[in-house]
Design a protein around this motif. Structure first.
Motif, PDB file in Angstrom:
ATOM      1  N   ARG A 248      65.679 -11.416  81.794  1.00 42.36           N
ATOM      2  CA  ARG A 248      65.605 -11.026  83.438  1.00 42.36           C
ATOM      3  C   ARG A 248      66.607 -12.037  84.345  1.00 42.36           C
ATOM      4  O   ARG A 248      66.395 -13.122  83.854  1.00 42.36           O
ATOM      5  N   LYS A 249      67.079 -11.638  85.134  1.00 40.79           N
ATOM      6  CA  LYS A 249      67.724 -12.612  86.013  1.00 40.79           C
ATOM      7  C   LYS A 249      67.134 -13.030  87.350  1.00 40.79           C
ATOM      8  O   LYS A 249      66.050 -12.195  87.921  1.00 40.79           O
TER       9      LYS A 249
ATOM     10  N   ALA B 215      66.414 -12.535  91.271  1.00 42.05           N
ATOM     11  CA  ALA B 215      66.601 -11.241  92.305  1.00 42.05           C
ATOM     12  C   ALA B 215      67.393 -11.549  93.357  1.00 42.05           C
ATOM     13  O   ALA B 215      66.878 -12.461  94.029  1.00 42.05           O
TER      14      ALA B 215
ATOM     15  N   ARG C 184      70.132  -6.948  93.912  1.00 40.22           N
ATOM     16  CA  ARG C 184      69.088  -6.450  93.089  1.00 40.22           C
ATOM     17  C   ARG C 184      68.103  -5.904  93.858  1.00 40.22           C
ATOM     18  O   ARG C 184      67.444  -4.726  93.516  1.00 40.22           O
TER      19      ARG C 184
ATOM     20  N   ASP D 239      60.998 -13.817  91.146  1.00 41.57           N
ATOM     21  CA  ASP D 239      59.990 -12.346  91.402  1.00 41.57           C
ATOM     22  C   ASP D 239      59.975 -11.529  92.624  1.00 41.57           C
ATOM     23  O   ASP D 239      60.101 -12.163  93.864  1.00 41.57           O
TER      24      ASP D 239
ATOM     25  N   LYS E 182      62.245  -2.816  86.238  1.00 43.02           N
ATOM     26  CA  LYS E 182      62.338  -4.168  85.668  1.00 43.02           C
ATOM     27  C   LYS E 182      63.568  -4.419  84.650  1.00 43.02           C
ATOM     28  O   LYS E 182      64.185  -5.104  84.722  1.00 43.02           O
ATOM     29  N   GLU E 183      63.336  -3.539  83.711  1.00 39.75           N
ATOM     30  CA  GLU E 183      64.270  -3.403  82.610  1.00 39.75           C
ATOM     31  C   GLU E 183      65.776  -3.027  83.016  1.00 39.75           C
ATOM     32  O   GLU E 183      66.756  -3.635  82.683  1.00 39.75           O
TER      33      GLU E 183
ATOM     34  N   LYS F 107      66.897  -5.719  85.423  1.00 39.00           N
ATOM     35  CA  LYS F 107      66.753  -7.167  84.851  1.00 39.00           C
ATOM     36  C   LYS F 107      66.212  -8.270  85.793  1.00 39.00           C
ATOM     37  O   LYS F 107      66.652  -9.203  85.980  1.00 39.00           O
ATOM     38  N   ILE F 108      65.144  -7.640  86.581  1.00 38.01           N
ATOM     39  CA  ILE F 108      64.337  -8.658  87.421  1.00 38.01           C
ATOM     40  C   ILE F 108      62.832  -8.434  87.155  1.00 38.01           C
ATOM     41  O   ILE F 108      62.363  -7.759  86.384  1.00 38.01           O
ATOM     42  N   ASN F 109      62.316  -9.544  87.728  1.00 37.15           N
ATOM     43  CA  ASN F 109      60.827  -9.500  87.431  1.00 37.15           C
ATOM     44  C   ASN F 109      60.257  -8.783  88.626  1.00 37.15           C
ATOM     45  O   ASN F 109      60.560  -9.153  89.826  1.00 37.15           O
TER      46      ASN F 109
END
Length: 185
Positions: A2-3, A5, A9, A46, A66-67, A70-72
Motif C-alpha cells: 500500500r502507498k 494516499a 488517490r 489511512d 484498498k487493493e 493500494k491505499i489503507n
C-alpha cells in the motif's frame, strides 16, 4: 504494498465508491483524508471513513478499493474515541457528490477533540491547521467539550481531567494565535 494516499488517490476512491452505493449515502472523511482534501498535508497513511446508511455493497467495495488503489482505508470516526458531539452532522463540511454518495468532512470540532485526546504530535499539528483555516474556534471548542464532558465516564481509557486540561491549552493557543494574527495585520 500500500502507498500513501494523496489527493489523486482519494479522488479516485471517491469516484469508485460512489459507483458502489446502491442508495443515497453520506460518507464522512476524518483525519488525514480531511487534511489532504483541505490542503494542509499532501498525503496520509489511512483514508478514515464512516458512512450512513451502512450498506453491504459499500462494505464489500472497501477491500477491493484498498487493493485496486493500494491505499489503507479504515472504518473509523471521532465517535469511536470520544462521545458523539451534539450537532456534528450539521457542522460537517460538504466536499462533493459522486454517484449516490455525498462526501463530507466529519465535523471539524469532533475531529479536533478526538485528536486532542490522542495527543500525537501530528494530531496537534492538524488541530492547529483547523484553527488557522477557520474551521474551529476556541470558544466553540470549549463549549462542545463541556457538552460531552459528563459522558466521558463511558470511555474508561480517557482521563477527563487531563483531557480538559489539553482542550484548555489548545483553546488558549488558538486564542493567542488569533490575537497575534489581528495585531500583525
Amino acid at each position: 504494498m500500500r502507498k500513501l494516499a494523496d489527493l489523486d488517490r482519494i479522488r479516485r476512491f471517491m469516484r469508485a465508491v460512489g459507483r458502489a452505493a446502491p442508495v443515497e449515502t453520506r460518507l464522512y472523511f476524518t483525519g488525514g483524508a480531511t487534511a489532504v482534501l483541505l490542503g494542509w498535508r499532501s498525503t496520509t497513511v489511512d483514508v478514515d471513513i464512516r458512512f450512513f446508511p451502512e450498506t453491504d455493497q459499500v462494505f464489500r467495495a472497501v477491500p477491493r478499493l484498498k487493493e485496486d488503489l493500494k491505499i489503507n482505508i479504515e472504518l473509523v470516526s471521532p465517535s469511536d474515541f470520544i462521545p458523539e458531539l451534539p450537532g456534528w452532522r450539521e457542522r460537517s463540511l460538504f466536499v462533493t457528490h459522486e454517484g449516490r454518495i455525498s462526501f463530507y468532512h466529519y465535523d471539524p470540532y469532533s475531529q479536533a477533540l478526538a485528536k486532542i485526546e490522542r495527543h500525537h504530535s501530528q494530531d496537534l499539528t492538524d488541530v492547529e491547521a483547523l484553527g488557522r483555516g477557520g474551521w474551529i474556534e476556541p470558544e466553540t471548542l470549549m463549549r462542545l467539550f463541556a457538552a460531552i464532558e459528563s459522558k466521558l465516564i463511558r470511555y474508561p481509557a480517557i482521563d477527563p481531567r487531563s483531557f480538559r486540561q489539553a482542550v484548555v491549552r489548545v483553546a488558549d493557543s488558538l486564542k493567542q494565535r488569533g490575537r497575534q494574527t489581528r495585531t500583525d495585520q
